[in-house]
Scaffold this motif. Sequence first.
Motif, PDB file in Angstrom:
ATOM      1  N   ALA A 201     -32.352 -43.135  39.720  1.00 23.85           N
ATOM      2  CA  ALA A 201     -33.197 -42.111  39.091  1.00 23.85           C
ATOM      3  C   ALA A 201     -34.641 -42.571  38.925  1.00 23.85           C
ATOM      4  O   ALA A 201     -35.477 -41.825  38.433  1.00 23.85           O
ATOM      5  CB  ALA A 201     -32.621 -41.743  37.722  1.00 23.85           C
ATOM      6  N   GLY A 202     -34.929 -43.789  39.342  1.00 23.30           N
ATOM      7  CA  GLY A 202     -36.304 -44.266  39.300  1.00 23.30           C
ATOM      8  C   GLY A 202     -36.649 -45.137  38.107  1.00 23.30           C
ATOM      9  O   GLY A 202     -37.814 -45.519  37.943  1.00 23.30           O
ATOM     10  N   ILE A 203     -35.665 -45.443  37.275  1.00 24.49           N
ATOM     11  CA  ILE A 203     -35.929 -46.294  36.118  1.00 24.49           C
ATOM     12  C   ILE A 203     -35.963 -47.749  36.560  1.00 24.49           C
ATOM     13  O   ILE A 203     -35.139 -48.189  37.357  1.00 24.49           O
ATOM     14  CB  ILE A 203     -34.846 -46.101  35.031  1.00 24.49           C
ATOM     15  N   ARG A 204     -36.912 -48.504  36.041  1.00 22.42           N
ATOM     16  CA  ARG A 204     -37.014 -49.929  36.362  1.00 22.42           C
ATOM     17  C   ARG A 204     -36.006 -50.681  35.507  1.00 22.42           C
ATOM     18  O   ARG A 204     -36.316 -51.195  34.432  1.00 22.42           O
ATOM     19  CB  ARG A 204     -38.433 -50.415  36.120  1.00 22.42           C
ATOM     20  N   VAL A 205     -34.797 -50.743  35.999  1.00 23.38           N
ATOM     21  CA  VAL A 205     -33.677 -51.264  35.232  1.00 23.38           C
ATOM     22  C   VAL A 205     -33.901 -52.714  34.832  1.00 23.38           C
ATOM     23  O   VAL A 205     -33.668 -53.093  33.682  1.00 23.38           O
ATOM     24  CB  VAL A 205     -32.368 -51.129  36.031  1.00 23.38           C
ATOM     25  N   HIS A 206     -34.352 -53.551  35.755  1.00 20.50           N
ATOM     26  CA  HIS A 206     -34.564 -54.960  35.439  1.00 20.50           C
ATOM     27  C   HIS A 206     -35.597 -55.126  34.324  1.00 20.50           C
ATOM     28  O   HIS A 206     -35.436 -55.983  33.446  1.00 20.50           O
ATOM     29  CB  HIS A 206     -35.029 -55.723  36.689  1.00 20.50           C
ATOM     30  N   ARG A 207     -36.638 -54.310  34.373  1.00 13.31           N
ATOM     31  CA  ARG A 207     -37.676 -54.412  33.340  1.00 13.31           C
ATOM     32  C   ARG A 207     -37.127 -54.008  31.978  1.00 13.31           C
ATOM     33  O   ARG A 207     -37.433 -54.648  30.954  1.00 13.31           O
ATOM     34  CB  ARG A 207     -38.866 -53.533  33.714  1.00 13.31           C
ATOM     35  N   VAL A 208     -36.309 -52.967  31.948  1.00 12.22           N
ATOM     36  CA  VAL A 208     -35.724 -52.525  30.680  1.00 12.22           C
ATOM     37  C   VAL A 208     -34.793 -53.593  30.122  1.00 12.22           C
ATOM     38  O   VAL A 208     -34.833 -53.918  28.926  1.00 12.22           O
ATOM     39  CB  VAL A 208     -34.958 -51.197  30.876  1.00 12.22           C
ATOM     40  N   ARG A 209     -33.946 -54.162  30.951  1.00 12.17           N
ATOM     41  CA  ARG A 209     -33.015 -55.203  30.506  1.00 12.17           C
ATOM     42  C   ARG A 209     -33.771 -56.449  30.059  1.00 12.17           C
ATOM     43  O   ARG A 209     -33.436 -57.057  29.035  1.00 12.17           O
ATOM     44  CB  ARG A 209     -32.035 -55.544  31.635  1.00 12.17           C
ATOM     45  N   PHE A 210     -34.770 -56.855  30.821  1.00 10.85           N
ATOM     46  CA  PHE A 210     -35.567 -58.033  30.464  1.00 10.85           C
ATOM     47  C   PHE A 210     -36.237 -57.811  29.116  1.00 10.85           C
ATOM     48  O   PHE A 210     -36.218 -58.684  28.235  1.00 10.85           O
ATOM     49  CB  PHE A 210     -36.625 -58.289  31.547  1.00 10.85           C
ATOM     50  N   GLY A 211     -36.836 -56.643  28.936  1.00  8.45           N
ATOM     51  CA  GLY A 211     -37.506 -56.340  27.672  1.00  8.45           C
ATOM     52  C   GLY A 211     -36.558 -56.317  26.493  1.00  8.45           C
ATOM     53  O   GLY A 211     -36.929 -56.708  25.377  1.00  8.45           O
ATOM     54  N   ALA A 212     -35.319 -55.881  26.732  1.00  8.59           N
ATOM     55  CA  ALA A 212     -34.341 -55.853  25.649  1.00  8.59           C
ATOM     56  C   ALA A 212     -34.031 -57.262  25.155  1.00  8.59           C
ATOM     57  O   ALA A 212     -33.933 -57.499  23.931  1.00  8.59           O
ATOM     58  CB  ALA A 212     -33.063 -55.164  26.111  1.00  8.59           C
ATOM     59  N   TYR A 213     -33.892 -58.208  26.071  1.00  6.24           N
ATOM     60  CA  TYR A 213     -33.610 -59.586  25.661  1.00  6.24           C
ATOM     61  C   TYR A 213     -34.791 -60.198  24.912  1.00  6.24           C
ATOM     62  O   TYR A 213     -34.613 -60.919  23.920  1.00  6.24           O
ATOM     63  CB  TYR A 213     -33.267 -60.444  26.883  1.00  6.24           C
ATOM     64  N   VAL A 214     -35.992 -59.931  25.383  1.00 10.24           N
ATOM     65  CA  VAL A 214     -37.171 -60.474  24.700  1.00 10.24           C
ATOM     66  C   VAL A 214     -37.317 -59.855  23.312  1.00 10.24           C
ATOM     67  O   VAL A 214     -37.621 -60.542  22.328  1.00 10.24           O
ATOM     68  CB  VAL A 214     -38.439 -60.230  25.538  1.00 10.24           C
ATOM     69  N   THR A 215     -37.080 -58.556  23.220  1.00  7.09           N
ATOM     70  CA  THR A 215     -37.143 -57.888  21.919  1.00  7.09           C
ATOM     71  C   THR A 215     -36.083 -58.421  20.973  1.00  7.09           C
ATOM     72  O   THR A 215     -36.325 -58.604  19.772  1.00  7.09           O
ATOM     73  CB  THR A 215     -36.968 -56.364  22.091  1.00  7.09           C
ATOM     74  N   ALA A 216     -34.896 -58.691  21.508  1.00  5.74           N
ATOM     75  CA  ALA A 216     -33.841 -59.286  20.692  1.00  5.74           C
ATOM     76  C   ALA A 216     -34.288 -60.632  20.134  1.00  5.74           C
ATOM     77  O   ALA A 216     -34.035 -60.961  18.966  1.00  5.74           O
ATOM     78  CB  ALA A 216     -32.566 -59.443  21.509  1.00  5.74           C
ATOM     79  N   GLY A 217     -34.973 -61.428  20.957  1.00  2.00           N
ATOM     80  CA  GLY A 217     -35.493 -62.706  20.488  1.00  2.00           C
ATOM     81  C   GLY A 217     -36.522 -62.526  19.391  1.00  2.00           C
ATOM     82  O   GLY A 217     -36.525 -63.262  18.392  1.00  2.00           O
ATOM     83  N   LEU A 218     -37.400 -61.531  19.557  1.00  2.00           N
ATOM     84  CA  LEU A 218     -38.417 -61.271  18.541  1.00  2.00           C
ATOM     85  C   LEU A 218     -37.783 -60.870  17.214  1.00  2.00           C
ATOM     86  O   LEU A 218     -38.146 -61.393  16.152  1.00  2.00           O
ATOM     87  CB  LEU A 218     -39.356 -60.161  19.028  1.00  2.00           C
ATOM     88  N   LEU A 219     -36.821 -59.953  17.253  1.00  2.00           N
ATOM     89  CA  LEU A 219     -36.184 -59.494  16.020  1.00  2.00           C
ATOM     90  C   LEU A 219     -35.366 -60.603  15.366  1.00  2.00           C
ATOM     91  O   LEU A 219     -35.317 -60.720  14.141  1.00  2.00           O
ATOM     92  CB  LEU A 219     -35.306 -58.282  16.309  1.00  2.00           C
ATOM     93  N   ALA A 220     -34.719 -61.435  16.188  1.00  2.00           N
ATOM     94  CA  ALA A 220     -33.983 -62.568  15.637  1.00  2.00           C
ATOM     95  C   ALA A 220     -34.948 -63.552  14.985  1.00  2.00           C
ATOM     96  O   ALA A 220     -34.660 -64.123  13.915  1.00  2.00           O
ATOM     97  CB  ALA A 220     -33.179 -63.259  16.733  1.00  2.00           C
ATOM     98  N   GLY A 221     -36.103 -63.758  15.611  1.00  2.00           N
ATOM     99  CA  GLY A 221     -37.111 -64.627  15.017  1.00  2.00           C
ATOM    100  C   GLY A 221     -37.618 -64.081  13.694  1.00  2.00           C
ATOM    101  O   GLY A 221     -37.814 -64.833  12.725  1.00  2.00           O
ATOM    102  N   LEU A 222     -37.821 -62.771  13.622  1.00  2.00           N
ATOM    103  CA  LEU A 222     -38.252 -62.157  12.365  1.00  2.00           C
ATOM    104  C   LEU A 222     -37.162 -62.281  11.299  1.00  2.00           C
ATOM    105  O   LEU A 222     -37.461 -62.436  10.109  1.00  2.00           O
ATOM    106  CB  LEU A 222     -38.605 -60.692  12.600  1.00  2.00           C
ATOM    107  N   ALA A 223     -35.898 -62.231  11.726  1.00  2.00           N
ATOM    108  CA  ALA A 223     -34.801 -62.449  10.783  1.00  2.00           C
ATOM    109  C   ALA A 223     -34.886 -63.857  10.192  1.00  2.00           C
ATOM    110  O   ALA A 223     -34.686 -64.065   8.989  1.00  2.00           O
ATOM    111  CB  ALA A 223     -33.455 -62.250  11.479  1.00  2.00           C
ATOM    112  N   GLY A 224     -35.178 -64.843  11.048  1.00  2.00           N
ATOM    113  CA  GLY A 224     -35.345 -66.206  10.557  1.00  2.00           C
ATOM    114  C   GLY A 224     -36.518 -66.349   9.620  1.00  2.00           C
ATOM    115  O   GLY A 224     -36.448 -67.068   8.616  1.00  2.00           O
TER     116      GLY A 224
END
Length: 357
Positions: A242-265
């Motif tokens: 459908a034209g979605i940049r799947v790799h970019r979305v998945r990559f961004g999700a992992y980085v965002t998860a790291g950011l939120l986990a860091g904020l939790a710390g």
Amino acid sequence: MPETTVDHLVSDDETAQRILADDGSVAPAPVQGESPRPGGAGGLLRTLASKYALIGVWALMALYFYSQVPDTFGTSGTFSSIFGSQQVLVFLAMSALVTLVVGEFDLSVAAMMGITATVIPVLAGVHGMDIVLACLLGVGAAVLAGAVNAFFVVVLDVSSFVVTLGMATLLTGVAQLVSGSTIVSVSSPGLAKIAIGDVLGMPVSFWYGIALALVIAYVLAWTPLGRAMVFVGANAEVARLAGIRVHRVRFGAYVTAGLLAGLAGLVLVATVGGFDSSTSNSYLLPALAAVFLGTAVVQPGAFNPIGTMVAIYFLTTGIFGLQLLGYAGWIQNVFYGAGLVVAVALAKVVRDRSRAS
């Protein structure tokens, strides 16, 4: 192709219902996991029951505990203990949720939180570094870990279970090395103020958690990015076509998860002033239990932040009430473990029923 989580959130038939708008963006689609609304009063009641039954159970549970120990459970102190002490878990659960929405697992979120909660007091408390810089480096370490996860999982196509489990073990070891396997602490009134300052009778960090859940809910429901994330989680190959940049979305999700986990710390250190690096993994099960149990609320069968918030306080109420009834500290592990199993089973049942309707 990314791995599936515990079943896909929606079926391929539901995914096929999503279409592209004239401008090439993903058009709004039926809410993930939501079945067609039946007509009539009976249908409305069934819909409400499917979305909010857990809240009713929560209310009944609270009434039971109040009837058993009214002098302790029915106090403002208990209310504050339940709602004002779960900010770290809220941030950590949202970290796990971001990757689950796109069809990935991240078992390293608790360890990423732990490395941040270790680095900050070591740099600021032991080595005397400026507290702001220490916080930036601590959160940055978690973001870097998220990016490394993304590289191995998304770019090299390695199993997310293997990568994130390995990362969790690695970060726990590094945190113990940095801290000398001891409890590290930092004294900073300014840092404490950003977490435990009182706002409307609750710690200010409580409102951070509420704001975070609302922002994620808005992104998932009302933005092209959120719809793309849901689409990728439903079926990555169809999303790619459908034209979605799947790799970019998945990559961004992992980085965002790291950011939120860091904020939790960061919130953890700001709240208690220190951290024991050996306890990181104890935060993972409660976060996952809350995220999966949250699929039974608001959007049945779908990972959603509001449902996760409800699940966090539901589980906390149960544990706190049972402890007031005299059960020992082991009840927390039992409650969270059973909650995770029941939550996953319930999510599967809800999804199966949604597909059959």
